[in-house]
Design a protein around this motif. Structure first.
Motif, short mmCIF file in Angstrom:
data_model
loop_
_atom_site.label_atom_id
_atom_site.label_comp_id
_atom_site.label_asym_id
_atom_site.label_seq_id
_atom_site.Cartn_x
_atom_site.Cartn_y
_atom_site.Cartn_z
N VAL A 298 7.67 2.49 12.16
CA VAL A 298 8.73 1.49 12.06
C VAL A 298 8.85 0.91 10.65
O VAL A 298 9.78 0.15 10.37
CB VAL A 298 8.52 0.34 13.08
CG1 VAL A 298 8.65 0.87 14.50
CG2 VAL A 298 7.19 -0.36 12.88
N TYR A 299 7.91 1.24 9.76
CA TYR A 299 7.95 0.74 8.38
C TYR A 299 7.25 1.73 7.48
O TYR A 299 6.22 2.31 7.85
CB TYR A 299 7.26 -0.63 8.29
CG TYR A 299 7.21 -1.19 6.89
CD1 TYR A 299 8.30 -1.84 6.35
CD2 TYR A 299 6.06 -1.07 6.12
CE1 TYR A 299 8.26 -2.35 5.06
CE2 TYR A 299 6.00 -1.58 4.83
CZ TYR A 299 7.10 -2.22 4.31
OH TYR A 299 7.06 -2.73 3.03
N HIS A 300 7.80 1.92 6.28
CA HIS A 300 7.20 2.83 5.29
C HIS A 300 7.49 2.28 3.90
O HIS A 300 8.62 1.90 3.60
CB HIS A 300 7.78 4.24 5.42
CG HIS A 300 7.30 5.17 4.36
ND1 HIS A 300 6.17 5.92 4.50
CD2 HIS A 300 7.78 5.46 3.14
CE1 HIS A 300 5.98 6.64 3.41
NE2 HIS A 300 6.95 6.36 2.55
N GLN A 301 6.45 2.27 3.06
CA GLN A 301 6.60 1.83 1.68
C GLN A 301 5.70 2.67 0.79
O GLN A 301 4.53 2.88 1.12
CB GLN A 301 6.21 0.36 1.54
CG GLN A 301 6.23 -0.15 0.12
CD GLN A 301 5.80 -1.61 0.03
OE1 GLN A 301 6.17 -2.41 0.88
NE2 GLN A 301 5.01 -1.93 -0.96
N GLY A 302 6.23 3.15 -0.33
CA GLY A 302 5.43 3.86 -1.32
C GLY A 302 5.45 5.37 -1.16
O GLY A 302 5.93 5.90 -0.16
N THR A 303 4.91 6.05 -2.21
CA THR A 303 4.80 7.51 -2.18
C THR A 303 3.35 7.94 -2.38
O THR A 303 2.80 8.65 -1.55
CB THR A 303 5.70 8.14 -3.26
OG1 THR A 303 5.42 7.54 -4.52
CG2 THR A 303 7.16 7.99 -2.92
N MET A 304 2.72 7.54 -3.47
CA MET A 304 1.30 7.86 -3.69
C MET A 304 0.41 6.81 -3.04
O MET A 304 -0.64 7.12 -2.51
CB MET A 304 0.99 7.93 -5.19
CG MET A 304 1.64 9.11 -5.89
SD MET A 304 0.98 10.67 -5.33
CE MET A 304 -0.65 10.62 -6.01
N ASN A 305 0.82 5.57 -3.10
CA ASN A 305 0.11 4.45 -2.50
C ASN A 305 0.97 4.01 -1.31
O ASN A 305 1.89 3.22 -1.45
CB ASN A 305 -0.03 3.34 -3.54
CG ASN A 305 -0.95 2.24 -3.12
OD1 ASN A 305 -1.52 2.28 -2.04
ND2 ASN A 305 -1.10 1.24 -3.97
N VAL A 306 0.67 4.55 -0.13
CA VAL A 306 1.55 4.42 1.04
C VAL A 306 1.04 3.35 2.01
O VAL A 306 -0.15 3.30 2.31
CB VAL A 306 1.64 5.77 1.78
CG1 VAL A 306 2.46 5.65 3.05
CG2 VAL A 306 2.22 6.83 0.87
N THR A 307 1.95 2.52 2.49
CA THR A 307 1.67 1.58 3.57
C THR A 307 2.71 1.80 4.66
O THR A 307 3.91 1.84 4.37
CB THR A 307 1.74 0.13 3.08
OG1 THR A 307 0.77 -0.05 2.03
CG2 THR A 307 1.45 -0.84 4.20
N GLU A 308 2.24 1.97 5.90
CA GLU A 308 3.14 2.20 7.03
C GLU A 308 2.72 1.33 8.20
O GLU A 308 1.55 0.96 8.32
CB GLU A 308 3.11 3.66 7.47
CG GLU A 308 3.57 4.62 6.41
CD GLU A 308 3.41 6.07 6.80
OE1 GLU A 308 4.08 6.91 6.19
OE2 GLU A 308 2.61 6.38 7.71
N ILE A 309 3.67 1.02 9.07
CA ILE A 309 3.38 0.36 10.33
C ILE A 309 3.85 1.29 11.43
O ILE A 309 4.97 1.78 11.42
CB ILE A 309 4.07 -1.01 10.44
CG1 ILE A 309 3.53 -1.96 9.37
CG2 ILE A 309 3.84 -1.60 11.84
CD1 ILE A 309 4.18 -3.31 9.35
#
Length: 53
Positions: A7-18
């Motif tokens: 439901v959430y994605h941020q970043g490419t090399m340093n990735v944070t997802e929910i």
């Protein structure tokens, strides 16, 4: 049907997802930095798991 839904994605090399478990509603945070990563339940300010109905 997939059990987990992103439901959430941020970043490419340093990735944070929910991710949300569609059976229980529990939210999880996934973080990846390079070759290392981890998954943990998302907690509210009282330390209880965040649950999406």
């Amino acid at each position: 049907m997939d059990r987990f839904k992103k439901v959430y994605h941020q970043g490419t090399m340093n990735v944070t997802e929910i991710w949300v478990d569609t059976e229980t509603g529990v939210n999880y945070v996934f973080h990846k930095d390079g070759y290392a990563g981890g998954l943990t339940p998302l907690l509210d300010k009282e330390g209880k798991p965040v649950v999406t109905p």
